[in-house]
Design a protein around this motif. Structure first.
Motif, PDB file in Angstrom:
ATOM      1  N   LEU A  60     -21.680  -5.706  14.067  1.00 46.88           N
ATOM      2  CA  LEU A  60     -21.161  -5.776  12.715  1.00 46.88           C
ATOM      3  C   LEU A  60     -21.554  -4.548  11.921  1.00 46.88           C
ATOM      4  O   LEU A  60     -20.756  -3.972  11.183  1.00 46.88           O
ATOM      5  N   LEU A 112      -2.741 -13.179   8.502  1.00 49.88           N
ATOM      6  CA  LEU A 112      -4.001 -13.356   9.195  1.00 49.88           C
ATOM      7  C   LEU A 112      -4.089 -14.818   9.590  1.00 49.88           C
ATOM      8  O   LEU A 112      -4.311 -15.680   8.742  1.00 49.88           O
ATOM      9  N   LEU A 152     -13.386 -14.361  15.166  1.00 49.21           N
ATOM     10  CA  LEU A 152     -13.956 -13.362  14.280  1.00 49.21           C
ATOM     11  C   LEU A 152     -14.033 -12.014  14.981  1.00 49.21           C
ATOM     12  O   LEU A 152     -13.701 -10.971  14.425  1.00 49.21           O
ATOM     13  N   PHE A 176     -10.315  -9.825  -2.064  1.00 43.38           N
ATOM     14  CA  PHE A 176     -10.245 -10.951  -1.165  1.00 43.38           C
ATOM     15  C   PHE A 176     -11.592 -11.251  -0.519  1.00 43.38           C
ATOM     16  O   PHE A 176     -11.692 -11.320   0.694  1.00 43.38           O
ATOM     17  N   LEU A 185     -14.845 -13.295   0.698  1.00 50.69           N
ATOM     18  CA  LEU A 185     -15.317 -14.632   1.043  1.00 50.69           C
ATOM     19  C   LEU A 185     -16.833 -14.661   1.019  1.00 50.69           C
ATOM     20  O   LEU A 185     -17.459 -15.496   1.657  1.00 50.69           O
ATOM     21  N   PRO A 233      -6.947  -8.146   3.376  1.00 47.21           N
ATOM     22  CA  PRO A 233      -7.511  -8.966   4.440  1.00 47.21           C
ATOM     23  C   PRO A 233      -8.744  -8.361   5.088  1.00 47.21           C
ATOM     24  O   PRO A 233      -9.601  -9.089   5.589  1.00 47.21           O
ATOM     25  N   TYR A 234      -8.845  -7.031   5.073  1.00 42.13           N
ATOM     26  CA  TYR A 234     -10.029  -6.390   5.639  1.00 42.13           C
ATOM     27  C   TYR A 234     -11.282  -6.892   4.947  1.00 42.13           C
ATOM     28  O   TYR A 234     -12.313  -7.118   5.578  1.00 42.13           O
ATOM     29  N   LEU A 277     -28.318 -14.874  12.495  1.00 36.92           N
ATOM     30  CA  LEU A 277     -29.676 -14.336  12.482  1.00 36.92           C
ATOM     31  C   LEU A 277     -30.695 -15.410  12.126  1.00 36.92           C
ATOM     32  O   LEU A 277     -31.768 -15.490  12.709  1.00 36.92           O
ATOM     33  N   ALA A 329     -19.696  -1.945   0.732  1.00 40.85           N
ATOM     34  CA  ALA A 329     -19.125  -1.918   2.078  1.00 40.85           C
ATOM     35  C   ALA A 329     -17.615  -2.152   2.032  1.00 40.85           C
ATOM     36  O   ALA A 329     -16.871  -1.617   2.841  1.00 40.85           O
ATOM     37  N   ALA A 368     -11.695  -9.754   3.436  1.00 41.72           N
ATOM     38  CA  ALA A 368     -11.933 -11.144   3.822  1.00 41.72           C
ATOM     39  C   ALA A 368     -12.668 -11.212   5.150  1.00 41.72           C
ATOM     40  O   ALA A 368     -13.667 -11.903   5.292  1.00 41.72           O
ATOM     41  N   LEU A 369     -12.164 -10.470   6.109  1.00 38.00           N
ATOM     42  CA  LEU A 369     -12.777 -10.494   7.421  1.00 38.00           C
ATOM     43  C   LEU A 369     -14.196  -9.969   7.388  1.00 38.00           C
ATOM     44  O   LEU A 369     -15.097 -10.524   8.002  1.00 38.00           O
ATOM     45  N   LEU A 370     -14.369  -8.878   6.663  1.00 40.38           N
ATOM     46  CA  LEU A 370     -15.691  -8.295   6.625  1.00 40.38           C
ATOM     47  C   LEU A 370     -16.693  -9.251   5.999  1.00 40.38           C
ATOM     48  O   LEU A 370     -17.787  -9.464   6.524  1.00 40.38           O
ATOM     49  N   GLN A 402     -21.320 -14.811   8.614  1.00 43.51           N
ATOM     50  CA  GLN A 402     -21.566 -15.342   9.942  1.00 43.51           C
ATOM     51  C   GLN A 402     -22.811 -14.709  10.570  1.00 43.51           C
ATOM     52  O   GLN A 402     -23.613 -15.378  11.207  1.00 43.51           O
ATOM     53  N   VAL A 403     -22.947 -13.415  10.376  1.00 44.69           N
ATOM     54  CA  VAL A 403     -24.111 -12.730  10.939  1.00 44.69           C
ATOM     55  C   VAL A 403     -25.396 -13.241  10.315  1.00 44.69           C
ATOM     56  O   VAL A 403     -26.394 -13.470  11.000  1.00 44.69           O
ATOM     57  N   LEU A 427     -16.512 -12.460   5.719  1.00 41.92           N
ATOM     58  CA  LEU A 427     -16.700 -13.608   6.602  1.00 41.92           C
ATOM     59  C   LEU A 427     -17.673 -13.251   7.710  1.00 41.92           C
ATOM     60  O   LEU A 427     -18.591 -14.003   8.045  1.00 41.92           O
ATOM     61  N   ALA A 428     -17.474 -12.065   8.269  1.00 47.71           N
ATOM     62  CA  ALA A 428     -18.342 -11.626   9.349  1.00 47.71           C
ATOM     63  C   ALA A 428     -19.777 -11.478   8.866  1.00 47.71           C
ATOM     64  O   ALA A 428     -20.726 -11.849   9.568  1.00 47.71           O
ATOM     65  N   ILE A 429     -19.947 -10.944   7.673  1.00 52.38           N
ATOM     66  CA  ILE A 429     -21.298 -10.775   7.124  1.00 52.38           C
ATOM     67  C   ILE A 429     -21.980 -12.126   6.990  1.00 52.38           C
ATOM     68  O   ILE A 429     -23.134 -12.308   7.387  1.00 52.38           O
TER      69      ILE A 429
END
Lengths: 292, 236, 324
Positions: free
Chosen positions: A269, A35, A224, C57, C59, C111-112, C127, C104, C114-116, C122-123, C118-120
């Motif tokens: 999301l 990644l 992202l 993993f 974040l 890695p999924y 917001l 969730a 980690a990305l998820l 960020q959201v 991170l995205a949470i």
């Protein structure tokens, strides 16, 4: 009807930009299990190099784009030799390279912050004018972006399907050991994939900044989103990622229209979370059978 | 030694600290079928992997036509003509049969059409299925595709890791027919097989690998004449 | 000496040193920086449970910290809740959020996650920052979550009133106490049956599942346990700095924390603390370089991971093993 055309037009443009950003990520994950968290920074770097080439070096826009792609390809190679290669020899490659690329990405981003300052700069590589469909005015830039993206995706597809280099890349993604037994030099494949990913990121960065603006931190969001696209498609599935990218673009354009910009990312999301709960390996991903 | 294609000279090999093969000494002679037999988990696959450069050789040497190959990269070993058909086929599942065969010729792409012809003639089922995705093939077809892929590389030495694994008896017979034909045509073949009986007749030389060492070497007929060895090591 | 005894010994020695510090070096800067160190250390030690022991993993730790901080601030600002009640409540809120995130991520791998996560995070950030509607207008327009300027004036735990000139020392000891508890919990989890189960799940989860260890249950457990003190750390951060804004989501802080846990060594008990200490010191050293701080940090992280993939702690253990 006009609204629909507007949404489709923006959606396709967004989707095209995401697709170009995503192909590289997907290839890198598919073949290397990596990644690349520096992807966003490389994307931004591409945008800035293009800007600098046009404004400071007076290069023709096409040359500037090529220069940006070249530099970012080299950065990709640099990442391979300095980070991926040494870490492949140790354990926990996935985790380690994830973290190393976070560090590298931060360095690149902050170097640009230092070099170009924090304020937004307009991307000079832009086309003026509009295309009119019905009552809707679509910026020519968007059409241009779509065109470039299609050409790029076709080129990548031909590379992967019809050349032995491309076949070697696909083979390595599918089964590394088997590829080695065919005489594929997997180290070289990794370097090629990272370089290609860098070049594609550069183009994507130029595209995105030509519609928005250039800022040192602009890479985070697209990266992202590109990752989300990859995850939804199933990491490593390049063609699925392209489809998902376009779908994401359309979805984002639609939600932006209906709910406003602020909520679109959150809605996206939420949808992604729901998709992942329903299909943990992505919409097109296949469950990998783990031999115990 | 004029006749040896592949020489393994007191080679030991293993994975991160664990020695699996201990001072192996054997040769695969040109034009002969050399078989490695023995119970599972005792190092047979590791031997082939070590020859192919996938597992490090910790001491000793491996030579091809007199030249050392044990320190080379896997792709270099393939270039020099040592080709392995791995256990379980390891086909490229999303590629067609045709593409898999093309991958076989990756290191050596000269006379591609000729070699494809040769493989299709030898394994006509592959020709029928040439545009089918490898992941959708039956067990026997997969095995044939793996062997075909190995043949596409040309090469001097063909190594097969358990070609009969997981197949129905009738399919196994067909596979072995193909292999013995290749032997008759003069190919150098190194074969790993759990069931010694099947190949005892045809193998020019059999080595018994037990616990990472060669426990016995000899001709097929000799092995069959020693039921106590067969029982102890091969538990038939 | 058994490893548990060694842990206790190390813990007691460190605690003693920490208790003695303000008596020896009462300078305000050192004390307040140390208090900040305690806060980061709590987060990193809890994060280690999820990442290093659980092998998940995630974040999300920053997001949970931010949840705790924001919950404390909002409870105080909107409901006028006293901080001594708000902070534990914030811990509970963080647990709830942590469990949601855990749910969730349940079926995801590596890695999924980690990305998820991170995205949470960020959201959440997006917001908060993009909310420009005024939720309340007392003292000026303020969005529901405080917007870009953040939330202030939500109360205090009372030590400022009690020790008007030395309140920062009092905060230091509160931070130390919280850290001590957090580390103790971490040791109990790691050395106890829970830790064993997590390690089994991480090392070979197929086998672990066949022995009846349910990934579902333990994954939720570990998210919950690690979230509680992370949230409390967030609450303490809030009352210590008296304002909570979107900077708690800042990427450079996340980078800082990642560096701590990586350099110290994933999965070990004292590693994260070691990493936190090393990094706070390095940060001090780089303070002169202001602009280049983040570049230095990123470089440090990358170089360190590449040169020592197992972290400081792993390196120490190997050299100790070599000596024996």
């Amino acid at each position: 009807m006009d609204v629909l055309i507007q949404i489709v037009a923006s959606g396709l443009t967004l989707g095209a930009m995401y697709a170009v950003a995503t192909i590289g990520l997907s290839l890198v994950y598919g073949s290397l299990n990596m990644l690349n968290m520096a992807h966003g920074a490389i994307l931004t770097l591409g945008g800035y190099i293009c800007y600098a080439a046009i404004v400071h070096a007076g290069l023709h826009p096409v040359l500037a784009l090529l220069a940006a792609a070249l530099v970012c390809a080299l950065v990709g190679l640099l990442i391979y030799f300095s980070a991926a290669l040494p870490l492949l020899r140790a354990e926990n490659f996935e985790t380690n390279i994830f973290i190393a690329t976070i560090g590298i990405g931060s360095v690149i981003e902050n170097l640009m912050l230092k070099g170009f300052g924090p304020y937004p700069i307009p991307q000079p590589l832009a086309v003026d004018g509009q295309v009119v469909i019905g009552n809707v005015h679509i910026p020519l830039q968007n059409v241009f972006i779509l065109g470039v993206a299609i050409v790029l995706m076709a080129a990548v597809a031909i590379l992967l399907q019809r050349t032995s280099t491309g076949r070697a890349i696909r083979a390595t993604s599918m089964n590394r050991e088997a590829a080695q037994l065919m005489g594929v030099r997997v180290g070289r494949v990794y370097a090629q994939v990272l370089a290609l990913s860098g070049a594609l990121a550069a183009v994507s960065g130029i595209m995105i900044s030509s519609i928005a603006t250039l800022t040192p931190v602009m890479g985070g969001d697209p990266m992202l989103k590109a990752f989300i696209v990859c995850v939804v498609a199933g990491l490593g599935n390049v063609y699925g990622a392209v489809i998902a990218a376009i779908a994401l673009g359309l979805l984002e354009a639609a939600t932006q229209y209906v709910l406003g910009v602020r909520w679109s990312f959150a809605t996206l999301l939420l949808l992604v979370i729901l998709v992942l709960i329903w299909r943990p390996y992505g919409l097109f991903g296949k469950q990998q059978v783990v031999r115990l | 030694m004029v006749d040896a294609a592949l020489d393994i000279i007191n080679a030991s090999a293993g994975y991160s600290g664990r020695i699996v093969l201990d001072a192996i000494k054997l040769s695969a002679r040109k034009g002969e079928l050399t078989a490695i037999v023995g119970p599972n988990g005792h190092g047979k696959s590791t031997l082939l992997k070590a020859i192919s450069g996938l597992v490090p050789v910790t001491s000793g040497e491996i030579r091809l036509d007199g030249l050392r190959i044990d320190r080379l990269r896997p792709d270099q070993i393939v270039e020099r003509g040592v080709i392995q058909v791995p256990q379980g086929d390891l086909l490229f599942p999303a590629m067609t049969v045709h593409e898999n065969l093309l991958m076989g010729a990756y290191a050596n792409s000269g006379r591609l059409a000729e070699r494809l012809d040769f493989v299709f003639t030898l394994l006509p089922r592959l020709k029928e299925r040439r545009n089918q995705t490898a992941g959708t093939l039956s067990g026997g077809e997969r095995r044939m595709c793996g062997i075909g892929r190995g043949l596409m590389a040309g090469g001097e030495v063909l190594m097969l890791d358990e070609p009969s694994l997981g197949l129905a008896p009738i399919v196994i017979e067909h596979i072995y027919e193909v292999i013995f034909n290749l032997r008759r045509e003069g190919r150098t073949i190194l074969l790993v097989e759990e069931n010694a009986e099947r190949i005892a007749e045809h193998a020019d030389m059999i080595h018994l690998l037990d616990n990472g060492r060669i426990a016995w070497s000899g001709l097929g007929a000799e092995l069959m004449a020693r039921p106590e060895i067969v029982e102890t090591y091969l538990g038939v | 000496m058994t490893s548990t005894r060694r842990d206790i010994l190390i813990g007691v020695v460190c605690l003693a040193l920490a208790i003695a510090l303000p008596l020896v070096m009462p300078g305000r800067y050192i004390i307040t920086q140390s208090t900040l160190f305690f806060i980061w250390a709590i987060i990193v030690v809890q994060w280690n449970l999820v990442l290093g022991i659980g092998g998940i993993f995630s974040l999300a730790q920053m997001a949970l910290f931010a949840t705790g901080a924001y919950a404390t601030a909002m409870l105080g600002f909107y409901w006028k809740m006293p901080m001594l009640a708000a902070i534990p409540m914030a811990g509970v809120v963080s647990v709830a959020v942590g469990m949601l995130i855990g749910l969730a991520c349940l079926r995801l791998r590596g890695p999924y996650v980690a990305l998820l996560t991170l995205a949470i995070a960020q959201v959440m950030y997006v917001l908060i920052v993009n909310d420009t509607d005024c939720f309340t207008t007392t003292g000026g327009c303020m969005p529901l979550f405080g917007g870009v300027r953040g939330i202030g004036q939500f109360g205090d735990i009372g030590l400022r009133a009690l020790f008007p000139s030395k309140w920062y020392i009092a905060h230091y000891y509160v931070g130390l106490a919280l850290l001590a508890v957090a580390v103790t919990i971490s040791i109990v989890v790691i050395r106890g049956p829970l830790g064993l189960a997590f390690r089994a799940l991480r090392d070979n989860h197929g086998y672990a599942m066949s022995r009846g260890i349910s990934r579902f249950k333990y994954q939720l457990w570990i998210f919950a346990v690690s979230a509680f003190f992370t949230g409390i750390a967030g609450g303490f951060y809030a009352v210590h700095f008296r304002v909570v804004g979107p900077t708690v989501f800042s990427f450079s802080t996340l980078l800082f924390l990642i560096a701590m846990i990586v350099i110290g060594g994933l999965g070990s008990i004292w590693g994260p603390l070691l990493g936190a200490a090393v990094l706070m010191l390095a940060d001090e050293g780089m303070r002169e370089l202001s602009d280049y701080r983040n570049i230095g940090l990123g470089l440090l992280l990358a170089v360190f991971v590449i040169a020592w993939p197992n972290g400081l702690n792993g390196w120490l253990q190997r050299s100790r093993a070599g000596r024996d």
